[in-house]
Design an enzyme around this catalytic site. Structure first.
Site, mmCIF file in Angstrom:
data_model
loop_
_atom_site.group_PDB
_atom_site.id
_atom_site.type_symbol
_atom_site.label_atom_id
_atom_site.label_comp_id
_atom_site.label_asym_id
_atom_site.label_seq_id
_atom_site.Cartn_x
_atom_site.Cartn_y
_atom_site.Cartn_z
ATOM 1 N N ASN A 133 0.873 -1.187 0.000
ATOM 2 C CA ASN A 133 0.000 0.000 0.000
ATOM 3 C C ASN A 133 0.904 1.229 0.000
ATOM 4 O O ASN A 133 1.510 1.552 1.014
ATOM 5 C CB ASN A 133 -0.882 -0.033 1.258
ATOM 6 C CG ASN A 133 -1.666 1.257 1.435
ATOM 7 O OD1 ASN A 133 -1.836 2.031 0.483
ATOM 8 N ND2 ASN A 133 -2.154 1.489 2.641
ATOM 9 N N LYS A 171 0.044 4.265 -0.246
ATOM 10 C CA LYS A 171 -0.617 5.453 0.321
ATOM 11 C C LYS A 171 -0.421 6.658 -0.616
ATOM 12 O O LYS A 171 -0.359 6.459 -1.823
ATOM 13 C CB LYS A 171 -0.095 5.738 1.732
ATOM 14 C CG LYS A 171 -0.045 4.482 2.604
ATOM 15 C CD LYS A 171 0.167 4.802 4.044
ATOM 16 C CE LYS A 171 0.501 3.539 4.810
ATOM 17 N NZ LYS A 171 0.193 3.624 6.221
ATOM 18 N N HIS A 179 -9.391 1.015 4.949
ATOM 19 C CA HIS A 179 -8.095 1.201 5.622
ATOM 20 C C HIS A 179 -8.308 2.128 6.817
ATOM 21 O O HIS A 179 -9.129 3.050 6.760
ATOM 22 C CB HIS A 179 -7.076 1.790 4.638
ATOM 23 C CG HIS A 179 -5.682 1.773 5.174
ATOM 24 N ND1 HIS A 179 -5.232 2.700 6.076
ATOM 25 C CD2 HIS A 179 -4.652 0.921 4.960
ATOM 26 C CE1 HIS A 179 -3.970 2.422 6.386
ATOM 27 N NE2 HIS A 179 -3.596 1.346 5.731
ATOM 28 N N GLU A 212 -6.746 4.551 7.857
ATOM 29 C CA GLU A 212 -6.566 5.983 7.570
ATOM 30 C C GLU A 212 -7.834 6.564 6.943
ATOM 31 O O GLU A 212 -8.155 7.735 7.147
ATOM 32 C CB GLU A 212 -5.332 6.186 6.681
ATOM 33 C CG GLU A 212 -4.056 5.940 7.482
ATOM 34 C CD GLU A 212 -2.865 5.457 6.686
ATOM 35 O OE1 GLU A 212 -2.889 5.537 5.444
ATOM 36 O OE2 GLU A 212 -1.901 4.979 7.313
ATOM 37 N N GLU A 252 -5.228 -5.287 10.432
ATOM 38 C CA GLU A 252 -4.210 -4.268 10.659
ATOM 39 C C GLU A 252 -4.489 -3.565 11.980
ATOM 40 O O GLU A 252 -5.312 -2.640 12.025
ATOM 41 C CB GLU A 252 -4.246 -3.231 9.533
ATOM 42 C CG GLU A 252 -3.995 -3.794 8.167
ATOM 43 C CD GLU A 252 -3.393 -2.738 7.239
ATOM 44 O OE1 GLU A 252 -2.271 -2.955 6.788
ATOM 45 O OE2 GLU A 252 -4.029 -1.703 7.015
ATOM 46 N N GLY A 280 2.508 2.081 10.612
ATOM 47 C CA GLY A 280 3.421 3.208 10.460
ATOM 48 C C GLY A 280 4.116 3.618 11.741
ATOM 49 O O GLY A 280 4.713 4.689 11.821
ATOM 50 N N SER A 293 3.552 -2.342 10.204
ATOM 51 C CA SER A 293 5.010 -2.319 10.367
ATOM 52 C C SER A 293 5.672 -3.649 10.016
ATOM 53 O O SER A 293 6.618 -4.075 10.695
ATOM 54 C CB SER A 293 5.390 -1.872 11.788
ATOM 55 O OG SER A 293 4.916 -0.553 12.016
HETATM 56 C C1 PEP Z 1 -0.606 0.043 5.876
HETATM 57 O O1 PEP Z 1 -0.614 1.217 5.524
HETATM 58 O O2 PEP Z 1 -1.531 -0.702 5.545
HETATM 59 C C2 PEP Z 1 0.527 -0.427 6.679
HETATM 60 C C3 PEP Z 1 0.484 -1.637 7.175
HETATM 61 O O3 PEP Z 1 1.544 0.459 6.866
HETATM 62 P P1 PEP Z 1 2.987 0.147 7.552
HETATM 63 O O4 PEP Z 1 3.499 -1.127 6.945
HETATM 64 O O5 PEP Z 1 3.830 1.330 7.194
HETATM 65 O O6 PEP Z 1 2.748 0.001 9.007
#
Ligand code: PEP
Length: 247
Positions: A8, A10, A95, A97, A165, A171, A209
């Site tokens: 992803n 973003k 997601h 976000e 997630e 992040g 992460s």
């Molecule tokens: C994500 O944006 O779905 C995500 C898992 O980000 P990160 O790997 O940076 O934590």
């Protein structure tokens, strides 16, 4: 079941970055890697066409969101039909976000998922608890509710991928422990089993992460069928190292 390694991006990237990143990843994908992994990327929608030119045969391309409306006077939005028309196969929905910054509810995510199915797209539906919810012992309740309300009855293992997630791990550099991930993924599999006859075939991705250093353990965890990767998907060497770490 191969592991699905999904990136992803973003709101990151450019035409040049799309070309460089995908051609680099594509050039490193060989038979050994394809035996154990599938690949999927979600660039910003504007770069999907450029992504196709550089993704080669083995990297699928999706879009990070779609409208909950079919078409019409919705300035700035992109429909599921348009995503399909441009050749993308997947759409990322719900997601954290989007839930956090655009107030997306489970019901809205569910509406989008139905439109995705109607247009022949695979919906990658994200769910996951916040840190506060986990600290208060509510992680399983939250995930159960999100799963029940965001995933339509018409979902099946062909048209839906679940991405667990934990919001606090996205992040932040914090990763859920393999034991916590195992427990939650098994819970999700069980809940899918209460509704869907093909629940065993659903892909359930872990996101939060994921990096080359922790990918081996996370991807080897029972019921983890791949990763949804944010930050580390922007660097070809890290994205590839995650795939190589898959069992
Ligand atoms: C994500 O944006 O779905 C995500 C898992 O980000 P990160 O790997 O940076 O934590």
């Amino acid at each position: 079941m191969k592991k699905l390694i999904a990136g992803n991006w973003k709101m990151n990237g450019s035409v040049e970055m799309t070309q460089d990143l995908l051609s680099e990843i594509n050039s490193e994908i060989d038979g050994d890697l394809l035996d154990k992994c599938g690949f999927l990327v979600f660039p910003p929608a504007l770069y999907v066409t450029e992504a196709f030119k550089n993704a080669g045969t083995y990297i699928d391309v999706g879009v990070q969101d779609c409208s909950h409306n079919e078409s019409g006077a919705y300035t700035g939005e992109i429909s599921a039909a348009m995503i399909k028309d441009c050749g993308a196969s997947h759409v990322l929905l719900g997601h954290s976000e989007r839930r956090q910054y655009h107030n997306e509810t489970d019901e809205l995510v569910c509406t989008k998922a139905k439109l995705a199915f109607d247009n022949g797209l695979i919906a990658v539906i994200c769910i996951g608890e916040t840190e506060e919810q986990r600290d208060n012992g509510k992680a399983f309740d939250v995930v159960e509710k999100q799963l029940a309300a965001s995933v339509p009855e018409s979902a099946n293992a062909e048209n839906t991928i679940i991405a667990y997630e934990p919001v606090w791990a996205i992040g932040t550099g914090k990763t859920a422990s393999a034991a916590d991930v195992a427990e939650m993924h098994s819970f999700i599999r069980g809940k899918l089993g209460e509704r869907f006859s093909d629940s065993e075939n659903f892909y359930i991705l872990y996101g939060g992460s994921m990096k080359p250093e922790n990918a081996g353990e996370l991807l080897a965890t029972p019921n983890v069928n791949g990763g949804l990767i944010g930050g580390a998907s922007l660097k070809a060497d890290q994205f590839l190292a995650i795939a190589k770490a898959a069992p």
